[in-house]
Design a protein around this motif. Structure first.
Motif, PDB file in Angstrom:
ATOM      1  N   ALA A   1      -7.462 -21.661  -0.688  1.00  0.00           N
ATOM      2  CA  ALA A   1      -7.931 -20.803   0.318  1.00  0.00           C
ATOM      3  C   ALA A   1      -9.124 -21.173   1.101  1.00  0.00           C
ATOM      4  N   ARG A   2      -9.751 -22.216   0.604  1.00  0.00           N
ATOM      5  CA  ARG A   2     -11.040 -22.616   1.364  1.00  0.00           C
ATOM      6  C   ARG A   2     -11.958 -21.427   0.993  1.00  0.00           C
ATOM      7  N   MET A   3     -12.161 -21.096  -0.141  1.00  0.00           N
ATOM      8  CA  MET A   3     -13.158 -19.962  -0.332  1.00  0.00           C
ATOM      9  C   MET A   3     -13.746 -20.323  -1.540  1.00  0.00           C
ATOM     10  N   SER A   4     -14.878 -19.690  -2.058  1.00  0.00           N
ATOM     11  CA  SER A   4     -15.589 -19.809  -3.359  1.00  0.00           C
ATOM     12  C   SER A   4     -14.551 -18.852  -4.219  1.00  0.00           C
ATOM     13  N   VAL A   5     -14.642 -19.166  -5.668  1.00  0.00           N
ATOM     14  CA  VAL A   5     -14.091 -18.464  -6.480  1.00  0.00           C
ATOM     15  C   VAL A   5     -14.304 -16.895  -6.423  1.00  0.00           C
ATOM     16  N   ARG A   6     -15.672 -16.539  -6.456  1.00  0.00           N
ATOM     17  CA  ARG A   6     -15.981 -15.109  -6.256  1.00  0.00           C
ATOM     18  C   ARG A   6     -15.310 -14.530  -5.089  1.00  0.00           C
ATOM     19  N   THR A   7     -15.594 -15.243  -3.815  1.00  0.00           N
ATOM     20  CA  THR A   7     -14.960 -14.502  -2.697  1.00  0.00           C
ATOM     21  C   THR A   7     -13.319 -14.634  -2.625  1.00  0.00           C
ATOM     22  N   PHE A   8     -12.736 -15.399  -3.171  1.00  0.00           N
ATOM     23  CA  PHE A   8     -11.411 -15.495  -3.198  1.00  0.00           C
ATOM     24  C   PHE A   8     -11.066 -14.311  -4.183  1.00  0.00           C
ATOM     25  N   THR A   9     -11.487 -14.182  -5.258  1.00  0.00           N
ATOM     26  CA  THR A   9     -11.239 -13.216  -6.212  1.00  0.00           C
ATOM     27  C   THR A   9     -11.309 -11.713  -5.728  1.00  0.00           C
TER      28      THR A   9
ATOM     29  N   TRP B   1      -1.950 -11.077 -10.857  1.00  0.00           N
ATOM     30  CA  TRP B   1      -0.668 -11.202  -9.763  1.00  0.00           C
ATOM     31  C   TRP B   1       0.054 -12.452 -10.397  1.00  0.00           C
ATOM     32  N   LEU B   2      -0.550 -13.466 -10.680  1.00  0.00           N
ATOM     33  CA  LEU B   2       0.227 -14.662 -11.207  1.00  0.00           C
ATOM     34  C   LEU B   2       1.420 -14.199 -12.121  1.00  0.00           C
ATOM     35  N   LEU B   3       0.915 -13.642 -13.339  1.00  0.00           N
ATOM     36  CA  LEU B   3       1.589 -13.305 -14.524  1.00  0.00           C
ATOM     37  C   LEU B   3       2.720 -12.546 -14.129  1.00  0.00           C
ATOM     38  N   ARG B   4       2.535 -11.614 -13.121  1.00  0.00           N
ATOM     39  CA  ARG B   4       3.488 -10.769 -12.631  1.00  0.00           C
ATOM     40  C   ARG B   4       4.702 -11.453 -11.821  1.00  0.00           C
ATOM     41  N   ARG B   5       4.109 -12.404 -11.176  1.00  0.00           N
ATOM     42  CA  ARG B   5       5.183 -13.127 -10.345  1.00  0.00           C
ATOM     43  C   ARG B   5       6.073 -14.157 -11.268  1.00  0.00           C
ATOM     44  N   ARG B   6       5.258 -14.663 -12.445  1.00  0.00           N
ATOM     45  CA  ARG B   6       5.886 -15.591 -13.495  1.00  0.00           C
ATOM     46  C   ARG B   6       7.189 -14.755 -13.941  1.00  0.00           C
TER      47      ARG B   6
ATOM     48  N   ASP C   1      -8.754  -6.920  -2.991  1.00  0.00           N
ATOM     49  CA  ASP C   1      -8.586  -6.108  -1.843  1.00  0.00           C
ATOM     50  C   ASP C   1      -7.058  -5.908  -1.359  1.00  0.00           C
ATOM     51  N   GLU C   2      -6.574  -7.423  -0.966  1.00  0.00           N
ATOM     52  CA  GLU C   2      -5.195  -7.357  -0.496  1.00  0.00           C
ATOM     53  C   GLU C   2      -4.011  -6.968  -1.491  1.00  0.00           C
ATOM     54  N   THR C   3      -3.935  -7.336  -2.872  1.00  0.00           N
ATOM     55  CA  THR C   3      -3.037  -6.951  -3.760  1.00  0.00           C
ATOM     56  C   THR C   3      -3.290  -5.726  -4.653  1.00  0.00           C
ATOM     57  N   GLY C   4      -4.515  -5.699  -5.010  1.00  0.00           N
ATOM     58  CA  GLY C   4      -4.697  -4.456  -6.025  1.00  0.00           C
ATOM     59  C   GLY C   4      -4.910  -5.078  -7.351  1.00  0.00           C
ATOM     60  N   LEU C   5      -4.785  -6.388  -7.352  1.00  0.00           N
ATOM     61  CA  LEU C   5      -4.825  -6.989  -8.673  1.00  0.00           C
ATOM     62  C   LEU C   5      -5.494  -8.529  -8.797  1.00  0.00           C
ATOM     63  N   SER C   6      -5.948  -8.765  -9.803  1.00  0.00           N
ATOM     64  CA  SER C   6      -6.732 -10.013 -10.065  1.00  0.00           C
ATOM     65  C   SER C   6      -5.560 -11.181  -9.886  1.00  0.00           C
ATOM     66  N   PRO C   7      -6.359 -12.362  -9.273  1.00  0.00           N
ATOM     67  CA  PRO C   7      -5.269 -13.704  -9.084  1.00  0.00           C
ATOM     68  C   PRO C   7      -4.306 -13.912 -10.589  1.00  0.00           C
ATOM     69  N   ARG C   8      -5.259 -13.779 -11.563  1.00  0.00           N
ATOM     70  CA  ARG C   8      -4.554 -13.933 -12.642  1.00  0.00           C
ATOM     71  C   ARG C   8      -3.252 -12.783 -13.204  1.00  0.00           C
TER      72      ARG C   8
ATOM     73  N   ARG D   1      -0.994 -17.309  -1.870  1.00  0.00           N
ATOM     74  CA  ARG D   1       0.281 -16.749  -2.696  1.00  0.00           C
ATOM     75  C   ARG D   1       1.351 -17.321  -2.485  1.00  0.00           C
ATOM     76  N   ALA D   2       1.706 -17.845  -1.177  1.00  0.00           N
ATOM     77  CA  ALA D   2       3.031 -18.456  -1.041  1.00  0.00           C
ATOM     78  C   ALA D   2       3.065 -19.880  -1.509  1.00  0.00           C
ATOM     79  N   TRP D   3       1.772 -20.646  -1.386  1.00  0.00           N
ATOM     80  CA  TRP D   3       1.705 -21.869  -2.134  1.00  0.00           C
ATOM     81  C   TRP D   3       1.974 -21.784  -3.610  1.00  0.00           C
ATOM     82  N   VAL D   4       1.272 -20.874  -4.120  1.00  0.00           N
ATOM     83  CA  VAL D   4       1.552 -20.700  -5.626  1.00  0.00           C
ATOM     84  C   VAL D   4       2.827 -20.420  -6.065  1.00  0.00           C
TER      85      VAL D   4
END
Length: 318
Positions: A238-246, A260-265, A251-258, A218-221
């Motif tokens: 993150a050195r994870m598969s897409v499924r594990t990462f998602t 979360w990224l839209l909110r940050r933008r 679990d950590e943010t309550g949001l999907s990566p996409r 997240r910090a990198w993004v």
């Protein structure tokens, strides 16, 4: 004159107590004639959350004659802790509502109205920080923690602190028109209008990158928001598969990566609108939203206002 009863209860929030008094007493005709008779009332001396005692000039009998009853926010008392309310307060509020008085809450005092049974099956607003406790204590209320205030006719509720000013000005505007409301706002040195459907401006800090899981990614993004970043690239970082990462990301943010990224933008675009003179198109590019059209769509969907309106309200000046 229309009597406004401002009900001071134990644990009253000082800012919320002063808000309706200041706004309604600032509502005047062009010849300076007052339009509201504002009376602070209550069951007796009460301790405020600010560390001083409030001694109302009037008792609960004022609720029997008031056209509007305003309940300022409360802190550390039954309605916001365990759903309990003093029967005398409950009965006085119910009686006022039954005879047709307009009932208003500011911030956490929505819990007082809910504990009195006045919000069952109705929409209501309150401070975003109390969402979890209020939903748990009063599941029969149609809570909305995104808006500044909610006007449901004879019952009106607002979000926290400054939103109480918006709601009181909204009431003045509904009663006497924009000219009177604008004049009251000038006396209070506040913006004359913010739409009640506008979102509460909630700061949601990003977790520290120091730790395990997806925090480092997240910090990198965040360092490259203006660049295209795919889900696959985030998972690879993150050195994870897409499924594990998602899964772990949600679990950590309550949001999907996409999401979360839209909110940050969008948050980055808000920061640029506040702190720079960049045009809307440039802001959109630097925030990674692509175009001014996309920025307008996402900002309106997120907080309910256009970029130009947001900048006028929140632009920092030297």
């Amino acid at each position: 004159m229309h009597i406004v009863a401002v009900l001071a209860l134990e644990g009253v929030v000082a800012f919320d107590l002063g808000t309706p008094v200041q706004v309604f007493r600032s509502a005047r005709r062009a010849d300076d004639e007052l339009l509201y008779d504002v009376r602070v009332c209550g069951p007796g001396p009460v301790r405020s959350s600010a560390g001083f005692t409030v001694i109302p000039d009037h008792g609960l009998e004022t609720l029997r004659i008031a056209g509007t009853v305003v309940v300022p926010g409360v802190h550390g008392v039954g309605p916001i802790l365990d759903g309990t309310i003093d029967p005398e307060i409950r009965d006085a509020l119910r009686a006022a509502a039954e005879r047709g008085a307009r009932i208003v809450s500011i911030c956490t005092s929505a819990s007082v109205l809910a504990a009195a049974g006045l919000l069952d099956g109705r929409p209501a607003a309150s401070h975003w920080a109390y969402e979890r406790v209020l939903r748990r204590l009063y599941p029969g209320v149609g809570w909305d923690f995104d808006v500044l205030f909610m006007d449901d006719g004879d019952v009106l509720t607002s979000a926290g602190v400054g939103a109480g000013i918006d709601l009181c000005l909204h009431i003045v505007r509904a009663d006497h028109g924009s000219e009177v409301a604008n004049r009251a706002a000038r006396r209070c040195v506040v913006p004359p209008w913010r739409d009640g459907g506008q979102a509460q401006f909630i700061e949601r800090p990003v977790p520290s990158a120091a730790g395990r899981g997806t925090e480092a990614t997240r910090a990198w993004v965040l360092e490259r928001l203006a660049e295209p970043v795919s889900l696959e690239e985030m998972a690879a970082h993150a050195r994870m598969s897409v499924r594990t990462f998602t899964r772990r990301f949600r679990d950590e943010t309550g949001l999907s990566p996409r999401q979360w990224l839209l909110r940050r933008r969008v948050e980055q675009a808000r920061l640029l609108l506040e702190s720079t003179d960049l045009g809307v198109e440039a802001v959109a590019r630097r925030a990674g939203l692509g175009s001014a059209t996309a920025l307008r769509q996402h900002l309106h969907a997120t907080i309910g206002v256009a970029p130009s309106a947001y900048r006028r309200t929140f632009r920092h000046t030297g």
